[in-house]
Motif scaffolding. Structure first.
Motif, mmCIF file in Angstrom:
data_model
loop_
_atom_site.group_PDB
_atom_site.id
_atom_site.type_symbol
_atom_site.label_atom_id
_atom_site.label_comp_id
_atom_site.label_asym_id
_atom_site.label_seq_id
_atom_site.Cartn_x
_atom_site.Cartn_y
_atom_site.Cartn_z
ATOM 1 N N GLN A 14 6.346 -0.610 8.811
ATOM 2 C CA GLN A 14 5.447 0.148 7.942
ATOM 3 C C GLN A 14 4.032 0.180 8.510
ATOM 4 O O GLN A 14 3.349 1.201 8.435
ATOM 5 C CB GLN A 14 5.447 -0.465 6.550
ATOM 6 N N ALA A 15 3.610 -0.939 9.102
ATOM 7 C CA ALA A 15 2.267 -0.974 9.691
ATOM 8 C C ALA A 15 2.166 0.004 10.862
ATOM 9 O O ALA A 15 1.186 0.742 10.992
ATOM 10 C CB ALA A 15 1.943 -2.393 10.151
ATOM 11 N N LEU A 18 2.069 3.493 9.552
ATOM 12 C CA LEU A 18 0.754 3.784 8.969
ATOM 13 C C LEU A 18 -0.283 4.026 10.064
ATOM 14 O O LEU A 18 -1.063 4.979 9.997
ATOM 15 C CB LEU A 18 0.335 2.614 8.066
ATOM 16 N N VAL A 19 -0.273 3.184 11.091
ATOM 17 C CA VAL A 19 -1.269 3.335 12.165
ATOM 18 C C VAL A 19 -1.059 4.663 12.909
ATOM 19 O O VAL A 19 -2.022 5.383 13.185
ATOM 20 C CB VAL A 19 -1.207 2.140 13.139
ATOM 21 N N VAL A 22 -2.234 7.490 10.557
ATOM 22 C CA VAL A 22 -3.695 7.555 10.382
ATOM 23 C C VAL A 22 -4.372 7.965 11.692
ATOM 24 O O VAL A 22 -5.383 8.663 11.680
ATOM 25 C CB VAL A 22 -4.244 6.210 9.855
ATOM 26 N N THR A 23 -3.798 7.560 12.816
ATOM 27 C CA THR A 23 -4.347 8.013 14.105
ATOM 28 C C THR A 23 -4.315 9.537 14.167
ATOM 29 O O THR A 23 -5.303 10.189 14.542
ATOM 30 C CB THR A 23 -3.512 7.447 15.277
ATOM 31 N N THR A 26 -6.861 11.022 11.741
ATOM 32 C CA THR A 26 -8.225 10.906 12.281
ATOM 33 C C THR A 26 -8.454 11.933 13.383
ATOM 34 O O THR A 26 -9.505 12.580 13.448
ATOM 35 C CB THR A 26 -8.447 9.481 12.839
ATOM 36 N N VAL A 379 -0.301 10.080 -3.076
ATOM 37 C CA VAL A 379 -1.246 9.709 -2.007
ATOM 38 C C VAL A 379 -0.622 9.964 -0.635
ATOM 39 O O VAL A 379 -1.248 10.546 0.264
ATOM 40 C CB VAL A 379 -1.653 8.224 -2.144
ATOM 41 N N TYR A 380 0.639 9.561 -0.482
ATOM 42 C CA TYR A 380 1.281 9.740 0.819
ATOM 43 C C TYR A 380 1.504 11.217 1.138
ATOM 44 O O TYR A 380 1.414 11.637 2.297
ATOM 45 C CB TYR A 380 2.593 8.958 0.878
ATOM 46 N N PHE A 383 -2.005 12.566 2.208
ATOM 47 C CA PHE A 383 -2.449 12.127 3.537
ATOM 48 C C PHE A 383 -1.404 12.404 4.620
ATOM 49 O O PHE A 383 -1.742 12.557 5.793
ATOM 50 C CB PHE A 383 -2.808 10.638 3.514
ATOM 51 N N LEU B 99 -1.637 -4.767 10.726
ATOM 52 C CA LEU B 99 -2.404 -3.592 11.155
ATOM 53 C C LEU B 99 -3.215 -3.906 12.407
ATOM 54 O O LEU B 99 -3.474 -3.033 13.241
ATOM 55 C CB LEU B 99 -3.345 -3.133 10.038
ATOM 56 N N LEU B 176 -10.038 2.840 14.223
ATOM 57 C CA LEU B 176 -9.562 3.487 15.456
ATOM 58 C C LEU B 176 -10.681 4.290 16.115
ATOM 59 O O LEU B 176 -10.806 4.316 17.343
ATOM 60 C CB LEU B 176 -8.372 4.397 15.139
#
Lengths: 456, 195
Positions: A14-15, A18-19, A22-23, A26, A379-380, A383, B99, B176
């Protein structure tokens, strides 16, 4: 202990999911702002340059005649070099007939067994023929080679825009990539002999490709102007002959054998200290694919090509010509197909956990969902889908305002679904790499699927 | 993260800085090993690190409200001494530990080439990791605040599922961005050598 490890594994998946997400989010935020702020620049004067179009053509009898006619009519001073790559149809004859009465049209004939070895090799042959044709004292900085598909239609102002002060008017700029547009984006019936739903699906696919090239890819390229890593595409790429000479001197030939030979050329240009630029002040039209199967084939080729170009990462990373931000940008792009492979493995984990919990503890989970758990989904969705959906309204605002914002939003959601194809194509590309398959059949033109009477 | 109502708790309630020419293959190798070691520690000792996060949260938010971390478990209690006291368990999914792990992985990869010094990469990774930890602490505080203001269920749903997730996303994005900014600022060792 086993349970702890399982929980840790799920948490790690999951981490990572998520990363990665979000990358991407961004990245989209970073590229959208300059894209929306970008304004049209003043064109230059193309008269000060010698323009040469390279048109790779293999079995292109349906389109090559009109393409030559268009290029000669729109750009009377430009030379057109058609590379007949051992066509089995009448492509060679059509080009030869035109060349016989027009000294600005040149036939570059390739014959088996030395033909059909890839688009890059075909372009190299044209490059050598142009080299032999040019006078020894030619100013190779002012000789510009453009690559156009056999169905490509550069806009009438294309050469003047490319000659602008910030493009070839700047001696530091070696290559320019022009924004690509789908010529058939307004076609209502891409499949004249098929039903309503097939046509609706087909025209939506074409529209989404137009959105992708003119909004998402255009924004990526605009951002790359800042990171100095603009990538060249297969259609609408222009390079100074002197820059191609430098690539040949450093790497043996201008174009190489990756399935994404155009992007590979841009990497070679970067590695030889050249600067590539991008503009959406002008356009080159090409056909969008209304057929899902052909689209998957094309995207698999692109995915495999990107994976192949990953081998340049160490060179990019150690090159003194590539700024660090550029190396990071290129690395992110080249890692995309691999991240998609990872994504296919980790994204389903949270969903799987949720399904498991619903199955194992239905009462608790139903209560959780009704009591506010649905907010998490909201939310998911915002995003997760937002970075894709946003391109619909952006596309409408910047490129096709007549479509209206409601359609723009609908296109955005369709684009989010369209992007899922990358998870299929990345695995297909990976499978081809594992099987060491590097061969490729070219993407067939839409006209080849129409009856002769309907073909244009 | 999971929340639990609780009375007074028992003791265990649950740079592109420049690489000097040719000087640093060893340093870079050591740096890569260090990053991989930290990565392994993050995974192997995540329970203990989650407990540390709970201790950190208790210390941080203890400045404004009575808090206490469980002595060994990754749980932080808020509103101690009041009837509506509650505890938050920091689960693996809700910890910054996992994370941070990808950031160290990226750091290790950055050191494979000679573009950046270990110091620069360490600064970038450290800054990004710090921001992730701060973001997660703020998230814990936000959840606790909303529970105390809106009641246990409503506050937890909004704090954990909505605003907490938004805070996470914002801080991961910021982290990031900071990582890339620190990595790409300055000159490469070749540029410095040329200068």
């Amino acid at each position: 202990m086993t349970s702890d490890r399982l929980l840790l594994g799920v948490g790690a998946a999951q981490a990572i999911a998520l990363v990665i997400s979000v990358t991407f989010l961004t990245y989209v935020l970073v590229i959208v702002v300059p894209f929306l702020r970008c304004r049209r620049r003043t064109p230059g004067d193309s008269a000060g340059y010698g323009w040469h179009f390279f048109v790779p053509a293999r079995d292109e009898e349906k389109v090559i005649g009109t393409t030559i006619g268009y290029l000669r009519g729109s750009f009377p001073t430009a030379h057109v070099w058609v590379i007949d790559d051992a066509s089995t149809d009448t492509t060679g004859q059509i080009v030869a007939d035109v060349a016989a009465c027009d000294d600005h049209v040149h036939v570059v004939s390739r014959r088996l067994p030395d033909a059909r070895t890839g688009k890059g090799e075909a372009l190299n042959v044209a490059y050598r023929q142009l080299d032999a044709w040019l006078p020894a004292d030619a100013d190779r900085d002012r000789v510009i080679v453009g690559v156009v598909d056999a169905d490509g239609r550069p806009a009438a102002d294309c050469l003047d825009v490319c000659a602008a002060d910030h493009l070839f008017g700047d001696p530091d700029v070696s290559s320019v990539q022009v924004c690509v547009r789908m010529v058939n984006r307004d076609e209502r019936r891409p499949f004249p002999h098929r039903g309503r739903y097939a046509n609706a699906f087909g025209r939506t696919l074409v529209r989404l490709q137009d959105l992708e090239f003119r909004a998402a890819i255009s924004a990526i390229q605009m951002n790359r102007r800042r990171t100095r890593t603009v990538g060249l595409g297969g259609n609408g790429q222009f390079s100074r002959l002197s820059a191609l000479d430098d690539v040949r001197a450093a790497f043996g030939r201008p174009w190489h054998g990756a399935l994404l030979e155009d992007y590979e050329l841009s990497l070679h240009l970067l590695l030889t200290g050249h600067r590539n630029e991008y503009t959406d002040d002008t356009l080159v039209d090409q056909e969008g694919l209304p057929d899902f199967r052909r689209l998957l084939t094309q995207r698999t080729r692109w995915g495999q090509g990107t994976m192949q170009c990953g081998s340049y990462l160490p060179k990019l990373w150690s090159s003194r010509h590539v700024p660090t931000i550029g190396a990071l940008e290129a690395a992110y792009y080249l890692l995309q197909p691999w991240l998609q492979l990872v994504g296919t493995l980790v994204y389903p984990v949270p969903v799987g956990v949720l399904i498991y919990n619903f199955a194992a503890y239905p009462n608790i989970m139903t209560g959780w969902f009704a009591g506010g758990g649905w907010l998490l989904f909201l939310v998911y969705i915002v995003f997760g889908l937002g970075p894709f959906v946003a391109w619909g309204p952006i596309y409408v605002r910047r490129c096709e305002p007549q479509l209206g914002m409601v359609r723009g939003l609908a296109l955005g959601f369709a684009y989010a679904a369209f992007m899922l194809t990358f998870y299929i194509t990345s695995w297909r590309a990976f499978g081809r790499i594992l099987r060491r398959r590097r061969d490729w059949a070219k993407t067939r033109r839409n006209a080849e699927f129409l009856p002769d009477s309907a073909a244009t | 993260m999971s929340a639990r109502t609780a009375g007074p708790p028992g003791p265990s309630s649950a740079l592109s800085s420049v690489l000097p020419h040719g000087s640093s293959r060893l340093t870079r190798g050591a740096g890569t090993i260090l990053f991989l070691f930290v990565l392994a520690v993050l995974l192997a000792y995540q329970y203990q690190l989650r407990h540390l996060e709970a201790v950190g949260a208790a210390r941080l938010f203890g400045l404004g409200t009575p808090t206490l971390a469980a002595s060994r478990a990754p749980i932080v209690y808020f509103g101690l001494g009041r009837p509506d006291a509650f505890g938050l368990t920091i689960t693996p999914e809700c910890s910054s530990t996992l994370l941070i792990a990808p950031v160290f992985l990226i750091g290790g990869a950055m050191l494979l080439g000679r573009r950046m010094t270990p110091q620069r990469v360490l600064a970038a990774v450290g800054a990004a990791a710090f921001l992730l930890i701060v973001g997660n602490q703020l998230r814990i505080g936000l959840i606790a605040y909303l529970i105390s203001e809106l009641g246990f269920h409503t506050g937890y749903e909004w704090g954990h599922l909505v605003l907490g997730t938004v805070v996470s996303i914002v801080f991961i994005g910021a982290s990031l961005t900071l990582l890339v900014a620190v990595l790409s600022t300055g000159r490469t060792h070749r540029q410095r050598a040329a200068a």
